[in-house]
Design a protein around this motif. Structure first.
Motif, PDB file in Angstrom:
ATOM      1  N   LEU A  88     -33.407  38.373 -12.172  1.00  0.00           N
ATOM      2  CA  LEU A  88     -34.519  39.290 -11.926  1.00  0.00           C
ATOM      3  C   LEU A  88     -34.608  40.356 -13.011  1.00  0.00           C
ATOM      4  O   LEU A  88     -35.707  40.663 -13.498  1.00  0.00           O
ATOM      5  N   SER A  89     -33.473  40.918 -13.400  1.00  0.00           N
ATOM      6  CA  SER A  89     -33.491  41.978 -14.418  1.00  0.00           C
ATOM      7  C   SER A  89     -34.077  41.477 -15.739  1.00  0.00           C
ATOM      8  O   SER A  89     -34.857  42.183 -16.391  1.00  0.00           O
ATOM      9  N   ASP A  90     -33.738  40.233 -16.099  1.00  0.00           N
ATOM     10  CA  ASP A  90     -34.278  39.654 -17.338  1.00  0.00           C
ATOM     11  C   ASP A  90     -35.773  39.391 -17.216  1.00  0.00           C
ATOM     12  O   ASP A  90     -36.540  39.626 -18.159  1.00  0.00           O
ATOM     13  N   ALA A  91     -36.187  38.896 -16.051  1.00  0.00           N
ATOM     14  CA  ALA A  91     -37.610  38.593 -15.849  1.00  0.00           C
ATOM     15  C   ALA A  91     -38.454  39.859 -15.890  1.00  0.00           C
ATOM     16  O   ALA A  91     -39.553  39.874 -16.464  1.00  0.00           O
ATOM     17  N   LEU A  92     -37.947  40.933 -15.282  1.00  0.00           N
ATOM     18  CA  LEU A  92     -38.674  42.208 -15.316  1.00  0.00           C
ATOM     19  C   LEU A  92     -38.748  42.746 -16.746  1.00  0.00           C
ATOM     20  O   LEU A  92     -39.805  43.216 -17.195  1.00  0.00           O
ATOM     21  N   GLN A  93     -37.656  42.635 -17.456  1.00  0.00           N
ATOM     22  CA  GLN A  93     -37.617  43.143 -18.840  1.00  0.00           C
ATOM     23  C   GLN A  93     -38.570  42.359 -19.731  1.00  0.00           C
ATOM     24  O   GLN A  93     -39.218  42.931 -20.615  1.00  0.00           O
ATOM     25  N   ASP A  94     -38.673  41.043 -19.490  1.00  0.00           N
ATOM     26  CA  ASP A  94     -39.521  40.195 -20.328  1.00  0.00           C
ATOM     27  C   ASP A  94     -40.971  40.159 -19.870  1.00  0.00           C
ATOM     28  O   ASP A  94     -41.810  39.499 -20.499  1.00  0.00           O
ATOM     29  N   GLY A  95     -41.283  40.843 -18.770  1.00  0.00           N
ATOM     30  CA  GLY A  95     -42.664  40.869 -18.286  1.00  0.00           C
ATOM     31  C   GLY A  95     -43.141  39.549 -17.706  1.00  0.00           C
ATOM     32  O   GLY A  95     -44.335  39.241 -17.744  1.00  0.00           O
ATOM     33  N   ASP A  96     -42.208  38.744 -17.172  1.00  0.00           N
ATOM     34  CA  ASP A  96     -42.587  37.446 -16.605  1.00  0.00           C
ATOM     35  C   ASP A  96     -43.343  37.609 -15.290  1.00  0.00           C
ATOM     36  O   ASP A  96     -43.180  38.596 -14.569  1.00  0.00           O
ATOM     37  N   THR A  97     -44.154  36.615 -14.967  1.00  0.00           N
ATOM     38  CA  THR A  97     -44.756  36.526 -13.641  1.00  0.00           C
ATOM     39  C   THR A  97     -43.692  35.994 -12.683  1.00  0.00           C
ATOM     40  O   THR A  97     -43.203  34.878 -12.856  1.00  0.00           O
ATOM     41  N   ILE A  98     -43.321  36.788 -11.701  1.00  0.00           N
ATOM     42  CA  ILE A  98     -42.263  36.413 -10.756  1.00  0.00           C
ATOM     43  C   ILE A  98     -42.913  35.915  -9.473  1.00  0.00           C
ATOM     44  O   ILE A  98     -43.710  36.621  -8.848  1.00  0.00           O
ATOM     45  N   LEU A  99     -42.586  34.689  -9.076  1.00  0.00           N
ATOM     46  CA  LEU A  99     -43.225  34.078  -7.911  1.00  0.00           C
ATOM     47  C   LEU A  99     -42.478  34.373  -6.620  1.00  0.00           C
ATOM     48  O   LEU A  99     -43.090  34.500  -5.560  1.00  0.00           O
ATOM     49  N   ALA A 100     -41.164  34.466  -6.678  1.00  0.00           N
ATOM     50  CA  ALA A 100     -40.363  34.736  -5.487  1.00  0.00           C
ATOM     51  C   ALA A 100     -38.940  35.038  -5.939  1.00  0.00           C
ATOM     52  O   ALA A 100     -38.572  34.800  -7.098  1.00  0.00           O
ATOM     53  N   LEU A 101     -38.147  35.559  -5.022  1.00  0.00           N
ATOM     54  CA  LEU A 101     -36.751  35.880  -5.308  1.00  0.00           C
ATOM     55  C   LEU A 101     -35.838  35.024  -4.442  1.00  0.00           C
ATOM     56  O   LEU A 101     -36.055  34.913  -3.231  1.00  0.00           O
ATOM     57  N   ILE A 102     -34.836  34.416  -5.050  1.00  0.00           N
ATOM     58  CA  ILE A 102     -33.788  33.749  -4.275  1.00  0.00           C
ATOM     59  C   ILE A 102     -32.716  34.794  -3.994  1.00  0.00           C
ATOM     60  O   ILE A 102     -31.988  35.215  -4.887  1.00  0.00           O
ATOM     61  N   ARG A 103     -32.646  35.214  -2.732  1.00  0.00           N
ATOM     62  CA  ARG A 103     -31.710  36.288  -2.366  1.00  0.00           C
ATOM     63  C   ARG A 103     -30.289  35.758  -2.161  1.00  0.00           C
ATOM     64  O   ARG A 103     -29.319  36.478  -2.341  1.00  0.00           O
ATOM     65  N   GLY A 104     -30.184  34.509  -1.739  1.00  0.00           N
ATOM     66  CA  GLY A 104     -28.869  33.935  -1.506  1.00  0.00           C
ATOM     67  C   GLY A 104     -28.974  32.449  -1.265  1.00  0.00           C
ATOM     68  O   GLY A 104     -30.065  31.919  -1.009  1.00  0.00           O
ATOM     69  N   SER A 105     -27.837  31.757  -1.358  1.00  0.00           N
ATOM     70  CA  SER A 105     -27.836  30.309  -1.141  1.00  0.00           C
ATOM     71  C   SER A 105     -26.468  29.876  -0.652  1.00  0.00           C
ATOM     72  O   SER A 105     -25.480  30.588  -0.793  1.00  0.00           O
ATOM     73  N   ALA A 106     -26.428  28.683  -0.068  1.00  0.00           N
ATOM     74  CA  ALA A 106     -25.156  28.124   0.388  1.00  0.00           C
ATOM     75  C   ALA A 106     -25.274  26.610   0.437  1.00  0.00           C
ATOM     76  O   ALA A 106     -26.362  26.058   0.659  1.00  0.00           O
ATOM     77  N   ILE A 107     -24.152  25.945   0.198  1.00  0.00           N
ATOM     78  CA  ILE A 107     -24.071  24.505   0.397  1.00  0.00           C
ATOM     79  C   ILE A 107     -22.777  24.203   1.149  1.00  0.00           C
ATOM     80  O   ILE A 107     -21.795  24.935   1.030  1.00  0.00           O
ATOM     81  N   ASN A 108     -22.791  23.148   1.920  1.00  0.00           N
ATOM     82  CA  ASN A 108     -21.559  22.631   2.516  1.00  0.00           C
ATOM     83  C   ASN A 108     -21.755  21.158   2.829  1.00  0.00           C
ATOM     84  O   ASN A 108     -22.741  20.538   2.384  1.00  0.00           O
ATOM     85  N   HIS A 109     -20.842  20.594   3.596  1.00  0.00           N
ATOM     86  CA  HIS A 109     -20.906  19.176   3.910  1.00  0.00           C
ATOM     87  C   HIS A 109     -20.704  18.977   5.404  1.00  0.00           C
ATOM     88  O   HIS A 109     -19.989  19.743   6.054  1.00  0.00           O
ATOM     89  N   ASN A 110     -21.367  17.971   5.946  1.00  0.00           N
ATOM     90  CA  ASN A 110     -21.263  17.680   7.374  1.00  0.00           C
ATOM     91  C   ASN A 110     -19.823  17.485   7.835  1.00  0.00           C
ATOM     92  O   ASN A 110     -19.459  17.868   8.941  1.00  0.00           O
ATOM     93  N   GLY A 111     -19.003  16.861   6.993  1.00  0.00           N
ATOM     94  CA  GLY A 111     -17.676  16.475   7.456  1.00  0.00           C
ATOM     95  C   GLY A 111     -17.798  15.345   8.467  1.00  0.00           C
ATOM     96  O   GLY A 111     -18.738  14.550   8.439  1.00  0.00           O
ATOM     97  N   ALA A 112     -16.836  15.295   9.382  1.00  0.00           N
ATOM     98  CA  ALA A 112     -16.850  14.225  10.389  1.00  0.00           C
ATOM     99  C   ALA A 112     -18.000  14.437  11.370  1.00  0.00           C
ATOM    100  O   ALA A 112     -18.265  15.541  11.811  1.00  0.00           O
ATOM    101  N   SER A 113     -18.695  13.340  11.683  1.00  0.00           N
ATOM    102  CA  SER A 113     -19.760  13.387  12.691  1.00  0.00           C
ATOM    103  C   SER A 113     -19.802  12.041  13.399  1.00  0.00           C
ATOM    104  O   SER A 113     -18.940  11.185  13.180  1.00  0.00           O
ATOM    105  N   GLY A 114     -20.807  11.853  14.231  1.00  0.00           N
ATOM    106  CA  GLY A 114     -20.892  10.629  15.025  1.00  0.00           C
ATOM    107  C   GLY A 114     -21.306   9.394  14.237  1.00  0.00           C
ATOM    108  O   GLY A 114     -21.295   8.288  14.773  1.00  0.00           O
ATOM    109  N   GLY A 115     -21.684   9.559  12.975  1.00  0.00           N
ATOM    110  CA  GLY A 115     -22.112   8.415  12.172  1.00  0.00           C
ATOM    111  C   GLY A 115     -22.881   8.869  10.950  1.00  0.00           C
ATOM    112  O   GLY A 115     -23.166  10.062  10.784  1.00  0.00           O
ATOM    113  N   LEU A 116     -23.247   7.923  10.100  1.00  0.00           N
ATOM    114  CA  LEU A 116     -23.932   8.220   8.838  1.00  0.00           C
ATOM    115  C   LEU A 116     -25.208   9.014   9.063  1.00  0.00           C
ATOM    116  O   LEU A 116     -25.512   9.950   8.326  1.00  0.00           O
TER     117      LEU A 116
END
Length: 220
Positions: free
Chosen positions: A43-71
């Motif tokens: 964001l700081s770079d985009a503001l400095q460069d005068g870019d058109t900002i469409l949205a902000l990604i505030r946070g993200s996460a990934i994980n895995h199902n692990g064991a479950s009842g099936g594929l």
């Protein structure tokens, strides 16, 4: 055509080619085709460069199902953990999120598991229902590009300050305890309900990989 044949043998595809997400008629998904591209920048770079900002990604996460009842059986606890991790990363409270673009393929098994996990993670201490929808009802399941399709929908919704309708929802899925879940499907065009516009985007891979983004409106 081998992927289509495999999905047919798995009975993953809806005979009418429509994703009827959260509906009692949910019987698989319709395949869609497409791609999406986003450019990521600090964001700081985009503001400095005068870019058109469409949205902000505030946070993200990934994980895995692990064991479950099936594929093809999602793991609701893994999804709940994912959502809480994304909220923590974004440093926002669950009640600050007013809309979630769900994975929502339109399967009788996956839809109830996803909504229960969503309610457990984001349904507490809410004064208004959490709005939900799925772009798959509009354009089908883009499979490898499904996540970016959901992200692009949310970016447009944030820009227009309105949430578009979720299609093919007439009879709520009876396997989802709607009366106990603080969730509302957006069946018509709705103005964004909160001044601070924050949304979640879920995408779950068949391999068991789960991903979630917390996305906010761009600064004026």
């Amino acid at each position: 055509p081998r992927v289509g044949v495999l999905l047919s043998k798995l009975q993953a595809l809806a005979p009418d080619g429509r994703c009827k997400t959260f509906d009692a008629r949910a019987d698989g998904y319709g395949r869609g085709e497409g791609c999406g591209i986003v450019v990521l920048k600090r964001l700081s770079d985009a503001l400095q460069d005068g870019d058109t900002i469409l949205a902000l990604i505030r946070g993200s996460a990934i994980n895995h199902n692990g064991a479950s009842g099936g594929l093809t059986v999602p793991n609701g606890r893994s999804q709940e953990t994912l959502l809480l991790k994304a909220l923590d990363e974004a440093k926002v409270t669950a009640d600050a999120v007013s809309y979630v673009e769900t994975h929502g393929t339109g399967t009788a098994l996956g839809d109830p598991i996803e909504l229960r996990a969503l309610a457990r993670a984001m349904g507490k201490a809410r004064t208004t229902p959490l709005l939900i929808g799925s772009v798959k009802t509009n354009i089908g399941h883009l499979e490898l590009a499904a996540g970016v399709a959901g992200l692009l929908k949310v970016i447009l919704a944030l820009q227009h300050q309105a949430i578009p309708p979720h299609l093919h929802f007439s009879t709520p899925n009876p396997h989802i305890p709607w009366q106990d879940l603080p969730l509302q499907v957006t069946t018509e065009l709705m103005p964004w309900p909160q001044e601070e516009r924050i949304a979640g985007v879920s995408s779950f891979g068949m391999s068991g990989t789960n991903a979630h983004l917390i996305v906010a409106a761009a600064p004026e």
